[in-house]
Design a protein around this motif. Structure first.
Motif, mmCIF file in Angstrom:
data_model
loop_
_atom_site.group_PDB
_atom_site.id
_atom_site.type_symbol
_atom_site.label_atom_id
_atom_site.label_comp_id
_atom_site.label_asym_id
_atom_site.label_seq_id
_atom_site.Cartn_x
_atom_site.Cartn_y
_atom_site.Cartn_z
ATOM 1 N N LEU A 268 -40.636 45.544 -2.927
ATOM 2 C CA LEU A 268 -41.162 46.781 -3.499
ATOM 3 C C LEU A 268 -41.858 47.580 -2.410
ATOM 4 O O LEU A 268 -42.826 47.117 -1.807
ATOM 5 N N ALA A 269 -41.354 48.781 -2.152
ATOM 6 C CA ALA A 269 -41.863 49.589 -1.043
ATOM 7 C C ALA A 269 -42.720 50.760 -1.500
ATOM 8 O O ALA A 269 -43.568 51.244 -0.739
ATOM 9 N N ALA A 270 -42.494 51.255 -2.718
ATOM 10 C CA ALA A 270 -43.233 52.422 -3.203
ATOM 11 C C ALA A 270 -43.086 52.526 -4.708
ATOM 12 O O ALA A 270 -42.104 52.057 -5.284
ATOM 13 N N ALA A 271 -44.074 53.149 -5.352
ATOM 14 C CA ALA A 271 -44.035 53.373 -6.791
ATOM 15 C C ALA A 271 -44.799 54.652 -7.091
ATOM 16 O O ALA A 271 -45.952 54.793 -6.699
ATOM 17 N N THR A 272 -44.150 55.576 -7.781
ATOM 18 C CA THR A 272 -44.750 56.882 -8.011
ATOM 19 C C THR A 272 -45.243 57.054 -9.438
ATOM 20 O O THR A 272 -44.777 56.392 -10.368
ATOM 21 N N VAL A 273 -46.189 57.974 -9.594
ATOM 22 C CA VAL A 273 -46.643 58.476 -10.882
ATOM 23 C C VAL A 273 -46.788 59.993 -10.726
ATOM 24 O O VAL A 273 -46.642 60.533 -9.629
ATOM 25 N N ARG A 274 -47.049 60.704 -11.821
ATOM 26 C CA ARG A 274 -47.265 62.153 -11.714
ATOM 27 C C ARG A 274 -48.451 62.429 -10.792
ATOM 28 O O ARG A 274 -49.424 61.662 -10.740
ATOM 29 N N GLU A 275 -48.382 63.567 -10.086
ATOM 30 C CA GLU A 275 -49.439 63.879 -9.132
ATOM 31 C C GLU A 275 -50.799 64.070 -9.789
ATOM 32 O O GLU A 275 -51.841 63.881 -9.149
ATOM 33 N N ASP A 276 -50.817 64.425 -11.097
ATOM 34 C CA ASP A 276 -52.081 64.588 -11.807
ATOM 35 C C ASP A 276 -52.431 63.367 -12.654
ATOM 36 O O ASP A 276 -53.343 63.411 -13.499
ATOM 37 N N SER A 277 -51.731 62.265 -12.430
ATOM 38 C CA SER A 277 -51.942 61.068 -13.235
ATOM 39 C C SER A 277 -53.209 60.327 -12.827
ATOM 40 O O SER A 277 -53.531 60.241 -11.630
ATOM 41 N N PRO A 278 -53.925 59.762 -13.785
ATOM 42 C CA PRO A 278 -55.097 58.942 -13.451
ATOM 43 C C PRO A 278 -54.718 57.646 -12.745
ATOM 44 O O PRO A 278 -55.588 56.953 -12.197
ATOM 45 N N TRP A 279 -53.415 57.321 -12.724
ATOM 46 C CA TRP A 279 -52.956 56.096 -12.072
ATOM 47 C C TRP A 279 -52.772 56.271 -10.569
ATOM 48 O O TRP A 279 -52.538 55.273 -9.859
ATOM 49 N N VAL A 280 -52.827 57.494 -10.048
ATOM 50 C CA VAL A 280 -52.693 57.700 -8.596
ATOM 51 C C VAL A 280 -53.762 56.878 -7.883
ATOM 52 O O VAL A 280 -54.953 56.950 -8.207
ATOM 53 N N GLY A 281 -53.329 56.072 -6.919
ATOM 54 C CA GLY A 281 -54.251 55.252 -6.153
ATOM 55 C C GLY A 281 -54.490 53.867 -6.727
ATOM 56 O O GLY A 281 -55.122 53.024 -6.071
ATOM 57 N N MET A 282 -53.986 53.607 -7.945
ATOM 58 C CA MET A 282 -54.166 52.276 -8.531
ATOM 59 C C MET A 282 -53.192 51.309 -7.900
ATOM 60 O O MET A 282 -52.043 51.656 -7.585
ATOM 61 N N ASN A 283 -53.608 50.077 -7.732
ATOM 62 C CA ASN A 283 -52.725 49.067 -7.163
ATOM 63 C C ASN A 283 -51.524 48.845 -8.084
ATOM 64 O O ASN A 283 -51.680 48.658 -9.295
ATOM 65 N N VAL A 284 -50.343 48.864 -7.500
ATOM 66 C CA VAL A 284 -49.110 48.778 -8.276
ATOM 67 C C VAL A 284 -49.006 47.453 -9.028
ATOM 68 O O VAL A 284 -48.618 47.401 -10.196
ATOM 69 N N GLY A 285 -49.341 46.369 -8.356
ATOM 70 C CA GLY A 285 -49.250 45.063 -8.990
ATOM 71 C C GLY A 285 -50.195 44.909 -10.161
ATOM 72 O O GLY A 285 -49.849 44.327 -11.199
ATOM 73 N N GLU A 286 -51.417 45.420 -10.015
ATOM 74 C CA GLU A 286 -52.384 45.352 -11.111
ATOM 75 C C GLU A 286 -51.933 46.208 -12.288
ATOM 76 O O GLU A 286 -52.143 45.850 -13.452
#
Length: 267
Positions: free
Chosen positions: A28-46
Motif C-alpha cells: 500500500l503506497a497511498a490512500a486518498t480522501v476528499r481534500e476537505d475530509s476530516p480524515w486527511v492526515g489520519m493513519n491509513v491503517g488505523e
C-alpha cells in the motif's frame, strides 16, 4: 506492486486497504480522501482497523506518482472525473469498481482508456464473473422460451438500483439473445398488467440491513426453472478481486478491460 487507493474512508476503501495488506506481492503506497475530509492526515491503517501503517490519508492533489504503480477506485460517480484525470496526467493504470455511472461518465471512462490501462467491472468477485459466463450459456439454451427474471439484494446504504452487477447480468443475457436491454428491461410490476411479454427481462431489487450482495438469474419455463445464484458474505471477496485485477493490469497497454479479461473467461 505499489498500490494507491482512491476513497480510503469509504466502506470498500477500508476493505481494499485490508486486501492490499493481505497480498504478499503488493504494498500500500497511498490512500486518498476528499481534500476537505476530516480524515486527511489520519493513519491509513488505523482508519481501516488493520493496525498503524507508515502512510496517512491525503488529498488526490498531494499524491506522489513516483510512489505508485497502479490505483484502485471504488469511490462515488462524482469523483470519477477527477480521479481519472490524475491517472491520465501521471500515466497510471487504474482499476475502477464505481457503479451507477451515467452515460456521460462512461464516456469519460472510455476516453481515459485510450490513454491508460483501465479495468472496469460492476463486480470484482471471481464467482460473479463466472456467473456472467454461465448466464450466457443458460440464455443460449433456454432464452427462446423461458421467462427471464433477475433479482438482487444489498445493504440499506446502497444508492443505485438495480445494482451494477444486476445490470451486467442483464446485459450479458440480452447480448446473448440479441436483445436491446434498454428496450426489453422491466424494472417493476404493480397492479393489473397485460400478460408477461416473454421477450422482456425483469429486475427486482431488495435493500435492507447489512446484506453484502446477492444476485439470482432465473430462467422460468413451463414445467422447469433454472436459477443461477451468487451470494457474497464478505466485501473482501470484491477487494481481493480488485487487487488481482490491479496485478494483472500493471503489464498491459492502454485500453478498456474487464474481469473477463483478467480471468481469461471466454465469451
Amino acid at each position: 506492486m505499489k498500490v494507491g487507493i482512491f476513497g480510503a474512508n469509504g466502506r470498500m476503501g477500508r476493505v481494499l486497504i485490508e486486501a492490499v495488506q493481505n497480498e504478499q506481492s503488493a504494498q500500500l503506497a497511498a490512500a486518498t480522501v476528499r481534500e476537505d475530509s476530516p480524515w486527511v492526515g489520519m493513519n491509513v491503517g488505523e482508519l481501516a482497523g488493520v493496525g498503524k501503517l507508515s502512510i496517512d490519508c491525503c488529498a488526490v492533489d498531494t499524491l506522489n506518482p513516483a510512489d505508485i504503480d497502479v490505483m484502485i477506485d471504488f469511490t462515488l460517480p462524482a469523483a470519477l472525473a477527477q480521479n481519472l484525470a490524475w491517472c491520465k496526467e501521471n500515466q497510471k493504470p487504474v482499476v475502477i469498481g464505481t457503479t451507477g455511472l451515467s452515460n456521460e461518465q462512461m464516456s469519460v471512462l472510455k476516453e481515459a482508456a485510450t490513454q491508460i490501462p483501465v479495468v472496469f467491472a460492476a463486480n470484482y468477485s471471481v464467482g460473479i464473473n463466472v456467473m456472467l459466463a454461465l448466464v450466457r450459456q443458460a440464455a443460449s439454451a433456454l432464452g427462446s422460451s423461458a421467462d427471464i427474471e433477475i433479482t438482487e439484494a444489498h445493504h440499506r446504504f446502497k444508492k443505485d438500483a438495480p445494482s451494477g452487477t444486476a445490470m451486467a447480468i442483464g446485459e450479458a443475457i440480452a447480448d446473448e439473445l440479441d436483445r436491446d436491454l434498454s428496450q426489453c428491461a422491466v424494472y417493476g410490476r404493480e397492479g393489473h398488467e397485460p400478460e408477461r411479454d416473454q421477450e422482456t427481462i425483469g429486475f427486482a431489487t431488495v435493500r435492507g440491513g447489512d446484506i453484502v450482495g446477492e444476485h439470482t438469474a432465473m430462467f422460468a419455463d413451463i414445467g422447469e426453472r433454472l436459477e443461477i445464484t451468487h451470494k457474497a458474505s464478505s466485501r473482501l471477496t470484491f477487494a481481493n478481486g480488485a487487487v488481482r485485477a490491479a496485478k494483472w493490469l500493471t503489464s498491459k497497454p492502454a485500453g478498456l478491460y474487464s474481469m473477463k479479461d483478467v480471468l481469461n473467461l471466454a465469451d
